[in-house]
Design a protein around this motif. Structure first.
Motif, PDB file in Angstrom:
ATOM      1  N   UNK A  34       0.798  -1.218   0.000  1.00 28.21           N
ATOM      2  CA  UNK A  34       0.000   0.000   0.000  1.00 28.21           C
ATOM      3  C   UNK A  34       0.835   1.274   0.000  1.00 28.21           C
ATOM      4  N   UNK A  35       2.133   1.142  -0.281  1.00 34.47           N
ATOM      5  CA  UNK A  35       2.972   2.345  -0.281  1.00 34.47           C
ATOM      6  C   UNK A  35       3.846   2.508  -1.520  1.00 34.47           C
ATOM      7  N   UNK A  36       4.023   1.479  -2.332  1.00 36.69           N
ATOM      8  CA  UNK A  36       5.061   1.546  -3.357  1.00 36.69           C
ATOM      9  C   UNK A  36       4.536   1.548  -4.792  1.00 36.69           C
ATOM     10  N   UNK A  37       4.432   2.740  -5.331  1.00 33.10           N
ATOM     11  CA  UNK A  37       4.148   2.883  -6.752  1.00 33.10           C
ATOM     12  C   UNK A  37       5.362   2.386  -7.541  1.00 33.10           C
ATOM     13  N   UNK A  38       6.553   2.590  -6.993  1.00 34.17           N
ATOM     14  CA  UNK A  38       7.780   2.160  -7.672  1.00 34.17           C
ATOM     15  C   UNK A  38       7.809   0.645  -7.863  1.00 34.17           C
ATOM     16  N   UNK A  39       7.363  -0.100  -6.863  1.00 38.75           N
ATOM     17  CA  UNK A  39       7.330  -1.563  -6.997  1.00 38.75           C
ATOM     18  C   UNK A  39       6.316  -1.972  -8.062  1.00 38.75           C
ATOM     19  N   UNK A  40       5.177  -1.332  -8.083  1.00 37.22           N
ATOM     20  CA  UNK A  40       4.181  -1.586  -9.131  1.00 37.22           C
ATOM     21  C   UNK A  40       4.795  -1.360 -10.498  1.00 37.22           C
ATOM     22  N   UNK A  41       5.468  -0.232 -10.672  1.00 41.60           N
ATOM     23  CA  UNK A  41       6.082   0.095 -11.959  1.00 41.60           C
ATOM     24  C   UNK A  41       7.163  -0.911 -12.350  1.00 41.60           C
ATOM     25  N   UNK A  42       7.934  -1.367 -11.361  1.00 44.07           N
ATOM     26  CA  UNK A  42       8.993  -2.349 -11.637  1.00 44.07           C
ATOM     27  C   UNK A  42       8.394  -3.684 -12.092  1.00 44.07           C
ATOM     28  N   UNK A  43       7.312  -4.104 -11.450  1.00 48.61           N
ATOM     29  CA  UNK A  43       6.657  -5.360 -11.831  1.00 48.61           C
ATOM     30  C   UNK A  43       6.132  -5.252 -13.255  1.00 48.61           C
ATOM     31  N   UNK A  44       5.452  -4.158 -13.551  1.00 44.60           N
ATOM     32  CA  UNK A  44       4.930  -3.954 -14.913  1.00 44.60           C
ATOM     33  C   UNK A  44       6.069  -3.888 -15.926  1.00 44.60           C
ATOM     34  N   UNK A  45       7.134  -3.177 -15.571  1.00 40.33           N
ATOM     35  CA  UNK A  45       8.257  -3.018 -16.486  1.00 40.33           C
ATOM     36  C   UNK A  45       9.017  -4.300 -16.740  1.00 40.33           C
ATOM     37  N   UNK A  46       9.030  -5.189 -15.743  1.00 36.83           N
ATOM     38  CA  UNK A  46       9.754  -6.453 -15.884  1.00 36.83           C
ATOM     39  C   UNK A  46       8.937  -7.495 -16.632  1.00 36.83           C
ATOM     40  N   UNK A  47       7.660  -7.216 -16.846  1.00 37.06           N
ATOM     41  CA  UNK A  47       6.784  -8.127 -17.577  1.00 37.06           C
ATOM     42  C   UNK A  47       6.772  -9.528 -16.954  1.00 37.06           C
ATOM     43  N   UNK A  48       6.596  -9.575 -15.632  1.00 38.16           N
ATOM     44  CA  UNK A  48       6.516 -10.850 -14.928  1.00 38.16           C
ATOM     45  C   UNK A  48       5.052 -11.203 -14.679  1.00 38.16           C
ATOM     46  N   UNK A  49       4.781 -12.478 -14.521  1.00 38.70           N
ATOM     47  CA  UNK A  49       3.468 -12.922 -14.070  1.00 38.70           C
ATOM     48  C   UNK A  49       3.562 -13.050 -12.561  1.00 38.70           C
ATOM     49  N   UNK A  50       2.690 -12.347 -11.849  1.00 40.49           N
ATOM     50  CA  UNK A  50       2.810 -12.239 -10.409  1.00 40.49           C
ATOM     51  C   UNK A  50       1.487 -12.551  -9.730  1.00 40.49           C
TER      52      UNK A  50
END
Length: 100
Positions: A34-50
């Motif tokens: 609930x605090x990290x937009x950066x982590x969201x962006x990293x997941x999207x940028x890495x194109x991983x299935x999570x």
């Protein structure tokens, strides 16, 4: 599997580098949920299935924990089942990955 910072490991840093062609991840992002937009962006940028895995039922906790920045980047979430949720999340991850 990746876990958030609250793992009774104070002062220790663990680094995980994932470099396969298509990474599949089960993640308990802890407070980063609930605090990290950066982590969201990293997941999207890495194109991983999570699959997101909050161990506790965040919806039964404080209202600020109800929003997840990670959920929009995940095809699925397993919430509030404790460590038993890991097996369910891994099974779901395999099924989601096979559909792609």
């Amino acid at each position: 599997m990746l876990n958030g910072p609250n793992l009774n490991l104070p002062g220790q840093q663990r680094t995980c580098v994932i470099r396969p062609r298509h990474a599949r991840v089960v993640m308990n992002p802890g407070a980063f949920t609930h605090t990290s937009v950066a982590l969201h962006d990293a997941i999207r940028g890495a194109n991983v299935t999570l699959i997101e895995l909050p161990i506790s039922n965040v919806h039964a906790r404080e209202s600020f924990r109800h929003h997840s920045f990670i959920s929009p980047a995940a095809p699925g979430i397993v919430v509030g089942l404790g460590v038993k949720g890991y097996g369910i999340a891994i099974d779901a991850l395999v099924q989601v990955s096979e559909q792609k």
